[in-house]
Scaffold this motif. Structure first.
Motif, PDB file in Angstrom:
ATOM      1  N   GLN A   1       2.977  10.002  -7.910  1.00 23.34           N
ATOM      2  CA  GLN A   1       3.817  10.298  -8.568  1.00 23.34           C
ATOM      3  C   GLN A   1       2.713  10.619 -10.312  1.00 23.34           C
ATOM      4  O   GLN A   1       2.733  11.128 -10.706  1.00 23.34           O
ATOM      5  CB  GLN A   1       4.703   9.074  -9.307  1.00 23.34           C
ATOM      6  CG  GLN A   1       5.528   9.542  -7.646  1.00 23.34           C
ATOM      7  CD  GLN A   1       7.137  10.387  -8.282  1.00 23.34           C
ATOM      8  OE1 GLN A   1       7.063  11.185  -8.481  1.00 23.34           O
ATOM      9  NE2 GLN A   1       6.588  11.410  -6.761  1.00 23.34           N
ATOM     10  N   ARG A   2       2.286  10.280 -10.092  1.00 21.18           N
ATOM     11  CA  ARG A   2       0.839  10.166 -10.878  1.00 21.18           C
ATOM     12  C   ARG A   2      -0.085  11.741 -10.995  1.00 21.18           C
ATOM     13  O   ARG A   2       0.557  12.148 -12.534  1.00 21.18           O
ATOM     14  CB  ARG A   2       0.460   9.251 -11.601  1.00 21.18           C
ATOM     15  CG  ARG A   2      -0.803   9.427 -12.454  1.00 21.18           C
ATOM     16  CD  ARG A   2      -2.122   7.316 -12.813  1.00 21.18           C
ATOM     17  NE  ARG A   2      -2.469   7.734 -11.474  1.00 21.18           N
ATOM     18  CZ  ARG A   2      -3.760   8.288 -11.673  1.00 21.18           C
ATOM     19  NH1 ARG A   2      -4.683   8.198 -12.350  1.00 21.18           N
ATOM     20  NH2 ARG A   2      -4.750   7.479 -10.711  1.00 21.18           N
ATOM     21  N   VAL A   3      -0.390  12.396 -10.418  1.00 24.32           N
ATOM     22  CA  VAL A   3      -1.051  12.739 -10.205  1.00 24.32           C
ATOM     23  C   VAL A   3       0.405  14.348  -9.994  1.00 24.32           C
ATOM     24  O   VAL A   3      -0.414  15.324 -10.961  1.00 24.32           O
ATOM     25  CB  VAL A   3      -1.576  12.654  -8.918  1.00 24.32           C
ATOM     26  CG1 VAL A   3      -1.986  14.366  -8.443  1.00 24.32           C
ATOM     27  CG2 VAL A   3      -2.910  11.879  -8.359  1.00 24.32           C
ATOM     28  N   LEU A   4       1.008  14.154  -9.819  1.00 21.20           N
ATOM     29  CA  LEU A   4       2.404  15.217  -9.696  1.00 21.20           C
ATOM     30  C   LEU A   4       2.719  15.551 -10.775  1.00 21.20           C
ATOM     31  O   LEU A   4       2.566  16.658 -11.296  1.00 21.20           O
ATOM     32  CB  LEU A   4       3.303  14.676  -8.919  1.00 21.20           C
ATOM     33  CG  LEU A   4       4.851  15.916  -8.800  1.00 21.20           C
ATOM     34  CD1 LEU A   4       4.155  16.857  -7.905  1.00 21.20           C
ATOM     35  CD2 LEU A   4       5.532  15.405  -7.621  1.00 21.20           C
TER      36      LEU A   4
ATOM     37  N   PRO B   1       0.597  -1.453  -0.519  1.00 24.62           N
ATOM     38  CA  PRO B   1      -0.324  -0.060   0.750  1.00 24.62           C
ATOM     39  C   PRO B   1       0.711   1.626  -0.316  1.00 24.62           C
ATOM     40  O   PRO B   1       0.180   2.398  -0.766  1.00 24.62           O
ATOM     41  CB  PRO B   1      -0.630   0.012   1.842  1.00 24.62           C
ATOM     42  CG  PRO B   1      -1.318  -1.609   1.384  1.00 24.62           C
ATOM     43  CD  PRO B   1       0.642  -2.261   0.628  1.00 24.62           C
ATOM     44  N   ARG B   2       1.544   1.070   0.633  1.00 32.70           N
ATOM     45  CA  ARG B   2       2.458   2.595   0.899  1.00 32.70           C
ATOM     46  C   ARG B   2       3.437   2.908  -0.663  1.00 32.70           C
ATOM     47  O   ARG B   2       3.259   3.565  -0.829  1.00 32.70           O
ATOM     48  CB  ARG B   2       3.398   2.701   1.927  1.00 32.70           C
ATOM     49  CG  ARG B   2       3.366   2.501   3.120  1.00 32.70           C
ATOM     50  CD  ARG B   2       4.330   2.296   4.317  1.00 32.70           C
ATOM     51  NE  ARG B   2       5.353   2.870   3.923  1.00 32.70           N
ATOM     52  CZ  ARG B   2       6.924   2.535   4.208  1.00 32.70           C
ATOM     53  NH1 ARG B   2       6.511   1.720   5.658  1.00 32.70           N
ATOM     54  NH2 ARG B   2       7.582   3.130   4.625  1.00 32.70           N
ATOM     55  N   ARG B   3       4.243   1.023  -1.034  1.00 32.03           N
ATOM     56  CA  ARG B   3       4.650   2.213  -2.669  1.00 32.03           C
ATOM     57  C   ARG B   3       3.129   2.266  -3.747  1.00 32.03           C
ATOM     58  O   ARG B   3       3.587   2.964  -4.700  1.00 32.03           O
ATOM     59  CB  ARG B   3       4.683   0.452  -2.762  1.00 32.03           C
ATOM     60  CG  ARG B   3       5.874   0.659  -4.395  1.00 32.03           C
ATOM     61  CD  ARG B   3       6.974   1.899  -4.766  1.00 32.03           C
ATOM     62  NE  ARG B   3       7.226   1.788  -5.900  1.00 32.03           N
ATOM     63  CZ  ARG B   3       8.699   2.477  -6.164  1.00 32.03           C
ATOM     64  NH1 ARG B   3       9.694   2.453  -5.219  1.00 32.03           N
ATOM     65  NH2 ARG B   3       8.776   2.038  -7.499  1.00 32.03           N
ATOM     66  N   LEU B   4       1.869   1.379  -3.654  1.00 33.72           N
ATOM     67  CA  LEU B   4       1.001   1.537  -4.068  1.00 33.72           C
ATOM     68  C   LEU B   4       0.604   3.712  -3.913  1.00 33.72           C
ATOM     69  O   LEU B   4      -0.066   4.584  -5.191  1.00 33.72           O
ATOM     70  CB  LEU B   4      -0.479   1.526  -4.022  1.00 33.72           C
ATOM     71  CG  LEU B   4      -0.468   0.039  -4.760  1.00 33.72           C
ATOM     72  CD1 LEU B   4      -1.464  -0.487  -3.976  1.00 33.72           C
ATOM     73  CD2 LEU B   4      -0.023  -0.336  -6.138  1.00 33.72           C
ATOM     74  N   GLU B   5       0.133   4.587  -3.315  1.00 31.81           N
ATOM     75  CA  GLU B   5       0.396   5.440  -2.624  1.00 31.81           C
ATOM     76  C   GLU B   5       1.456   6.525  -3.385  1.00 31.81           C
ATOM     77  O   GLU B   5       1.532   7.167  -3.817  1.00 31.81           O
ATOM     78  CB  GLU B   5       0.755   6.401  -0.910  1.00 31.81           C
ATOM     79  CG  GLU B   5       0.312   7.069  -0.629  1.00 31.81           C
ATOM     80  CD  GLU B   5       0.450   7.746   0.558  1.00 31.81           C
ATOM     81  OE1 GLU B   5       0.420   8.527   1.213  1.00 31.81           O
ATOM     82  OE2 GLU B   5       1.601   6.689   1.650  1.00 31.81           O
TER      83      GLU B   5
ATOM     84  N   SER C   1       1.694  23.030  -5.164  1.00 31.61           N
ATOM     85  CA  SER C   1       0.814  23.241  -4.619  1.00 31.61           C
ATOM     86  C   SER C   1      -0.567  22.964  -5.539  1.00 31.61           C
ATOM     87  O   SER C   1      -1.506  22.227  -5.280  1.00 31.61           O
ATOM     88  CB  SER C   1       0.809  24.894  -4.411  1.00 31.61           C
ATOM     89  OG  SER C   1       1.461  25.141  -3.809  1.00 31.61           O
ATOM     90  N   ALA C   2      -0.351  22.415  -6.553  1.00 28.62           N
ATOM     91  CA  ALA C   2      -1.597  21.480  -7.692  1.00 28.62           C
ATOM     92  C   ALA C   2      -1.533  20.159  -7.135  1.00 28.62           C
ATOM     93  O   ALA C   2      -3.241  19.543  -6.795  1.00 28.62           O
ATOM     94  CB  ALA C   2      -1.367  22.214  -8.803  1.00 28.62           C
ATOM     95  N   THR C   3      -0.916  19.959  -7.128  1.00 24.92           N
ATOM     96  CA  THR C   3      -0.990  18.587  -6.506  1.00 24.92           C
ATOM     97  C   THR C   3      -0.826  18.424  -5.389  1.00 24.92           C
ATOM     98  O   THR C   3      -2.558  17.539  -4.956  1.00 24.92           O
ATOM     99  CB  THR C   3      -0.066  18.199  -6.865  1.00 24.92           C
ATOM    100  OG1 THR C   3       1.024  18.610  -8.193  1.00 24.92           O
ATOM    101  CG2 THR C   3       0.428  16.554  -6.400  1.00 24.92           C
ATOM    102  N   ALA C   4      -1.077  19.164  -4.242  1.00 21.92           N
ATOM    103  CA  ALA C   4      -1.713  18.938  -3.040  1.00 21.92           C
ATOM    104  C   ALA C   4      -3.515  19.079  -2.730  1.00 21.92           C
ATOM    105  O   ALA C   4      -3.447  18.136  -2.422  1.00 21.92           O
ATOM    106  CB  ALA C   4      -1.041  19.803  -2.126  1.00 21.92           C
ATOM    107  N   ARG C   5      -3.745  20.423  -4.195  1.00 22.28           N
ATOM    108  CA  ARG C   5      -5.622  20.773  -3.806  1.00 22.28           C
ATOM    109  C   ARG C   5      -5.636  19.310  -4.349  1.00 22.28           C
ATOM    110  O   ARG C   5      -6.520  18.840  -3.834  1.00 22.28           O
ATOM    111  CB  ARG C   5      -5.116  21.975  -4.991  1.00 22.28           C
ATOM    112  CG  ARG C   5      -4.680  22.164  -3.475  1.00 22.28           C
ATOM    113  CD  ARG C   5      -5.121  24.097  -4.575  1.00 22.28           C
ATOM    114  NE  ARG C   5      -5.159  24.406  -5.850  1.00 22.28           N
ATOM    115  CZ  ARG C   5      -3.916  25.182  -6.068  1.00 22.28           C
ATOM    116  NH1 ARG C   5      -2.940  25.648  -4.798  1.00 22.28           N
ATOM    117  NH2 ARG C   5      -3.365  25.151  -6.684  1.00 22.28           N
TER     118      ARG C   5
END
Length: 177
Positions: free
Chosen positions: A142-145, A133-137, A153-157
């Motif tokens: 990384q994908r969202v980034l 699970p930690r690797r999946l996170e 900032s955009a990724t965190a939102r």
């Protein structure tokens, strides 16, 4: 016959010196660059057949460098090398024109073998166990980034988390598979 020319693009100068020397012993003429801007100047000057590009060049991503190198010379054989491997960046590196994606640490023999490989290997077996699970996170972040052009900032939102929490997660090395 002259030696094959290789551009080594990595922000870690000591690593460049060590890997550069090893590649020179293996018959390459090596030029080093430590920033994306220096990389493009080096490639125009050296006209390399091969390039090794670090995924993280200081505060910059190496993926735009891969894209520009491929546009400059579509025949250049590029290997992306990283200590921050993720599925998302591996896929993007290949889509942008890299022929291989290797994780640090690696040795010159692995790089040379990667340059020589002309086709995929259908004999590679999928992993027996799913990712933890930690690797999946880590992979998801990384994908969202990447989807947000590496804007923290955009990724965190998009992830619904505090910016500092995301920065702490990104400073950690990825969880081993």
């Amino acid at each position: 016959m002259g030696r094959e020319r290789l551009a080594l693009i990595d922000d870690d100068e000591a690593f460049c010196v060590a890997l550069g020397r090893a590649l020179e012993r293996n018959g390459f003429e090596v030029g080093c660059a430590h920033t994306p801007q220096d990389a493009l100047r080096l490639v125009k000057k050296l006209a390399p057949t091969y390039a090794v590009v670090d995924l993280r060049l200081g505060e910059f991503s190496g993926l735009p460098v891969v894209e520009k190198l491929c546009r400059h010379d579509p025949q250049m054989r590029i290997v992306v090398l990283t200590g921050y491997a993720s599925i998302a960046t591996a896929v993007e590196a290949i889509k942008l024109g890299a022929i291989q994606y290797l994780t640090k640490p690696t040795d010159p023999d692995d790089l040379i073998a990667a340059f020589a490989q002309r086709e995929g290997d259908s004999a590679v077996m999928p992993a027996i166990t799913p990712l933890p699970p930690r690797r999946l996170e880590w992979e998801y972040i990384q994908r969202v980034l990447h989807e947000h052009d590496y804007n923290i900032s955009a990724t965190a939102r998009a992830l619904g988390m505090h910016r500092r929490t995301l920065q702490r997660k990104l400073q950690k090395f990825p969880v081993r598979e």
